[in-house]
Motif scaffolding. Structure first.
Motif, PDB file in Angstrom:
ATOM      1  N   THR A   1      36.710  69.180 -27.851  1.00 44.26           N
ATOM      2  CA  THR A   1      37.332  67.986 -28.410  1.00 44.26           C
ATOM      3  C   THR A   1      37.521  68.206 -29.908  1.00 44.26           C
ATOM      4  OG1 THR A   1      35.122  66.992 -28.591  1.00 44.26           O
ATOM      5  CG2 THR A   1      36.450  66.401 -26.679  1.00 44.26           C
ATOM      6  N   ARG A   2      38.474  67.492 -30.501  1.00 45.56           N
ATOM      7  CA  ARG A   2      38.850  67.762 -31.897  1.00 45.56           C
ATOM      8  C   ARG A   2      38.030  66.969 -32.914  1.00 45.56           C
ATOM      9  NH1 ARG A   2      43.756  70.503 -32.199  1.00 45.56           N
ATOM     10  NH2 ARG A   2      44.998  70.478 -30.288  1.00 45.56           N
ATOM     11  N   ALA A   3      37.570  65.792 -32.519  1.00 43.79           N
ATOM     12  CA  ALA A   3      36.869  64.924 -33.455  1.00 43.79           C
ATOM     13  C   ALA A   3      35.960  63.994 -32.673  1.00 43.79           C
ATOM     14  CB  ALA A   3      37.869  64.130 -34.304  1.00 43.79           C
ATOM     15  N   ILE A   4      35.127  63.255 -33.402  1.00 39.83           N
ATOM     16  CA  ILE A   4      34.167  62.350 -32.781  1.00 39.83           C
ATOM     17  C   ILE A   4      34.539  60.911 -33.113  1.00 39.83           C
ATOM     18  CG2 ILE A   4      31.761  61.571 -32.817  1.00 39.83           C
ATOM     19  CD1 ILE A   4      30.996  64.520 -33.331  1.00 39.83           C
ATOM     20  N   GLY A   5      34.590  60.085 -32.084  1.00 37.37           N
ATOM     21  CA  GLY A   5      34.855  58.665 -32.265  1.00 37.37           C
ATOM     22  C   GLY A   5      33.855  57.866 -31.468  1.00 37.37           C
ATOM     23  N   GLY A   6      34.195  56.611 -31.192  1.00 34.41           N
ATOM     24  CA  GLY A   6      33.342  55.799 -30.348  1.00 34.41           C
ATOM     25  C   GLY A   6      32.668  54.667 -31.101  1.00 34.41           C
ATOM     26  N   GLU A   7      31.710  54.047 -30.439  1.00 36.39           N
ATOM     27  CA  GLU A   7      31.077  52.827 -30.918  1.00 36.39           C
ATOM     28  C   GLU A   7      30.135  53.098 -32.087  1.00 36.39           C
ATOM     29  OE1 GLU A   7      28.425  49.162 -28.995  1.00 36.39           O
ATOM     30  OE2 GLU A   7      28.835  50.989 -27.835  1.00 36.39           O
ATOM     31  N   HIS A   8      30.342  52.386 -33.185  1.00 41.62           N
ATOM     32  CA  HIS A   8      29.484  52.544 -34.352  1.00 41.62           C
ATOM     33  C   HIS A   8      28.061  52.078 -34.032  1.00 41.62           C
ATOM     34  CE1 HIS A   8      32.976  52.448 -37.489  1.00 41.62           C
ATOM     35  NE2 HIS A   8      33.299  53.129 -36.412  1.00 41.62           N
ATOM     36  N   GLY A   9      27.107  52.673 -34.720  1.00 35.69           N
ATOM     37  CA  GLY A   9      25.724  52.251 -34.573  1.00 35.69           C
ATOM     38  C   GLY A   9      24.942  53.017 -33.533  1.00 35.69           C
ATOM     39  N   TYR A  10      25.584  53.981 -32.892  1.00 35.28           N
ATOM     40  CA  TYR A  10      24.926  54.774 -31.851  1.00 35.28           C
ATOM     41  C   TYR A  10      25.252  56.246 -32.067  1.00 35.28           C
ATOM     42  CZ  TYR A  10      24.296  50.288 -29.576  1.00 35.28           C
ATOM     43  OH  TYR A  10      23.935  48.987 -29.310  1.00 35.28           O
ATOM     44  N   THR A  11      24.304  57.114 -31.716  1.00 30.98           N
ATOM     45  CA  THR A  11      24.551  58.542 -31.829  1.00 30.98           C
ATOM     46  C   THR A  11      25.557  58.979 -30.768  1.00 30.98           C
ATOM     47  OG1 THR A  11      22.820  59.224 -30.279  1.00 30.98           O
ATOM     48  CG2 THR A  11      22.156  58.827 -32.570  1.00 30.98           C
ATOM     49  N   VAL A  12      26.044  60.197 -30.903  1.00 30.91           N
ATOM     50  CA  VAL A  12      27.001  60.729 -29.935  1.00 30.91           C
ATOM     51  C   VAL A  12      26.408  60.728 -28.531  1.00 30.91           C
ATOM     52  CG1 VAL A  12      28.218  62.815 -29.203  1.00 30.91           C
ATOM     53  CG2 VAL A  12      28.316  62.082 -31.590  1.00 30.91           C
ATOM     54  N   LEU A  13      25.175  61.178 -28.390  1.00 32.82           N
ATOM     55  CA  LEU A  13      24.565  61.242 -27.064  1.00 32.82           C
ATOM     56  C   LEU A  13      24.279  59.847 -26.513  1.00 32.82           C
ATOM     57  CD1 LEU A  13      22.197  64.332 -27.360  1.00 32.82           C
ATOM     58  CD2 LEU A  13      24.614  64.198 -26.730  1.00 32.82           C
ATOM     59  N   GLU A  14      23.943  58.903 -27.370  1.00 30.91           N
ATOM     60  CA  GLU A  14      23.767  57.528 -26.916  1.00 30.91           C
ATOM     61  C   GLU A  14      25.084  56.942 -26.439  1.00 30.91           C
ATOM     62  OE1 GLU A  14      20.020  56.548 -29.939  1.00 30.91           O
ATOM     63  OE2 GLU A  14      22.029  55.727 -30.327  1.00 30.91           O
ATOM     64  N   ARG A  15      26.166  57.188 -27.168  1.00 30.59           N
ATOM     65  CA  ARG A  15      27.493  56.729 -26.741  1.00 30.59           C
ATOM     66  C   ARG A  15      27.890  57.367 -25.417  1.00 30.59           C
ATOM     67  NH1 ARG A  15      30.617  58.027 -32.438  1.00 30.59           N
ATOM     68  NH2 ARG A  15      29.054  57.064 -33.790  1.00 30.59           N
ATOM     69  N   LEU A  16      27.551  58.630 -25.277  1.00 23.57           N
ATOM     70  CA  LEU A  16      27.987  59.403 -24.120  1.00 23.57           C
ATOM     71  C   LEU A  16      27.279  58.978 -22.840  1.00 23.57           C
ATOM     72  CD1 LEU A  16      29.715  61.924 -23.280  1.00 23.57           C
ATOM     73  CD2 LEU A  16      27.685  63.297 -23.754  1.00 23.57           C
ATOM     74  N   TRP A  17      26.004  58.664 -22.920  1.00 17.99           N
ATOM     75  CA  TRP A  17      25.205  58.462 -21.710  1.00 17.99           C
ATOM     76  C   TRP A  17      24.676  57.047 -21.514  1.00 17.99           C
ATOM     77  CZ3 TRP A  17      22.163  63.320 -23.521  1.00 17.99           C
ATOM     78  CH2 TRP A  17      22.910  64.466 -23.218  1.00 17.99           C
TER      79      TRP A  17
END
Length: 469
Positions: free
Chosen positions: A281-297
């Motif tokens: 993937t080119r960049a990281i997005g998603g819900e603020h306030g959570y780590t990438v792994l928290e957003r993912l799982w």
């Protein structure tokens, strides 16, 4: 024992790879009528491999949708009964986009098997087959230390639309103390992790209508309602500026992360650079306030997985399109219910689209899947972690799975808890071109399973206590 298992699997590595290549040749694509003969051949191939392993009872269930393979080997009185779930169907391919090989002519390169289904999920099923073979060979047993049942369906990639019916139809054969769900990833080859949660899934399609037919833009541009513009505005409104989904009430039922879960995920080796490289993937997005792994799982998400309107290919006709279509995939988190999210989505679309705009929103209730979380105190979870440490040579962490699957359906119908075990990695390119699996992951996975069966069966008449209490 662990060394003997690894020695056995290493000696038979070429046999495992040869079998996987042979199975991949069957173009068992879910959802295509022309693939039905190959789905049947794929099921029969697996049935033959299970009989060759020693299973005394193997059937191919010719259920509506696609054939499933069921096998049982129950010759361990007093020991736990384990039902293994996976699938043998695969995703459709764009053959011309594959660069390593034709998707159904698997090749071995640099320690990987490339081919459709190599990781998702034929490789995972063969890890079970060879795990059982290693278990028998290194213990000298004539039958597994636990009672094994296997269900490998042929419609998972199309949403398992007929699985519930098949489970009810064959319910009397499916009693088990534990379900092992093998259609998941682990974190890294050098740092495995026990998966303990699975997000739910809801699929929806929205068609927005404009003119009665495609109309030359020079004749109607301006006053005509353009469905592509209306749909694009709605998609843009799906998230707010903090990456949160804007359906009213959407987060009301989402369970907040515990400090224990946050610590488990934070303990996994992670860097943005590593994640971007492995996930491609080119960049990281998603819900603020959570780590990438928290957003993912652990957090819900929605993706647009299909978008079509006008003239996407070829020469343009300079016409206002009659219809614009988007396909959405919702990933729900612990606490959410598919029926509630469906109602929220319908109300939100109705409130967002102008009264002048006609539309049709379809949601497939048959393939909606609920999230599932393995109980933290489940004894089998600790046994699986210990088996993974033997199989991979490193103490595993804990993780979740970002996709969906019928885990909640299985536990609801059968009444047994679920543990997850898979040999896939984020870089295996599931559903994408040049799908692959690391051969060493299959070896380590099979070694894990050989250890797991021995551990679960080692308590004799008290074995069931090591599964669920």
């Amino acid at each position: 024992m662990a060394a003997n298992v690894h020695d056995y699997l290493t000696r038979h590595c070429d046999d495992l790879v040869k079998e996987l290549i042979g199975w991949i040749r069957h173009r068992s694509v879910a959802g295509l009528p022309e693939s039905e003969p190959e789905l049947i051949r794929s099921a029969n191939w697996l049935a033959g491999a299970l009989r060759a392993t020693g299973f005394p009872h193997v059937d191919v269930w010719r259920i509506e949708g696609a054939p499933a393979v069921y096998a049982e080997w129950c010759e361990a009185p007093g020991a736990p009964t384990v039902l293994i779930y996976s699938h043998h169907d695969v995703r459709v391919t764009d053959d011309d986009q594959w660069e390593e090989t034709h998707p159904f002519e698997a090749v071995v390169r640099d320690g990987y098997v490339y081919g459709r289904g190599a990781s998702d999920a034929k490789g995972q099923v063969l890890a079970h087959v060879w795990g059982l073979r290693a278990h028998l060979a290194t213990t000298g047993r004539d039958a597994p230390a636990v009672n094994i049942k296997i269900l490998v369906e042929g419609e998972e990639e199309a949403g398992s639309g007929h699985l519930a019916e098949a489970l009810e139809q064959h319910r009397e054969r499916l009693d088990a103390d534990l379900i092992v769900f093998s259609d998941t990833l682990t974190w890294r080859a050098d740092h495995p992790a026990v998966c303990t949660s699975l997000r739910g899934m809801i699929s929806a399609e929205l068609r927005v209508f404009g003119p009665l037919r495609d109309v030359h833009s020079g004749a109607v541009s301006g006053p005509a309602i353009n469905p592509a513009i209306e749909l694009s505005a709605l998609i843009a409104a799906l998230h707010d500026d903090r990456g949160r989904i804007t359906l009213p009430g959407f987060y009301d039922d989402v369970e907040e992360l515990t400090e224990t879960r946050r610590a488990e995920l934070a303990a996994l080796p992670y860097s943005d650079e590593d994640w971007l490289e492995r996930s491609e993937t080119r960049a990281i997005g998603g819900e603020h306030g959570y780590t990438v792994l928290e957003r993912l799982w652990e957090r819900p998400a929605v993706e647009v997985i299909g978008l079509l309107s006008g003239d996407p290919a070829g020469l343009p006709r300079a016409a206002v399109p009659a219809v614009a279509t988007a396909r959405f995939s919702f990933r729900t988190a612990s606490g959410q219910k598919a029926a509630t999210v469906e109602k929220q989505l319908r109300q939100w679309v109705e409130s967002r689209l102008d009264d002048r705009v006609e539309y049709d929103l379809s949601i497939s209730e048959e393939i909606s899947q609920e999230p599932y979380r393995t109980p933290d105190d489940l004894p089998a979870l600790a046994e699986l972690a210990a088996a993974m440490e033997e199989g991979f040579g490193k103490r595993p962490g804990r993780m979740g799975n970002a996709g969906g699957g019928p885990a909640e359906l299985l536990t609801r119908v059968i009444g047994a808890p679920v543990v997850f075990f898979g040999t896939g990695l984020p870089e295996d390119r599931w559903h994408d071109d040049d799908e692959r699996v690391a051969i060493q992951m299959l070896i380590n996975g099979a070694a894990t399973l050989a250890s797991f069966w021995q551990r679960l069966g080692s308590a004799g008449d008290g074995g069931r206590g090591q599964v669920a209490q």
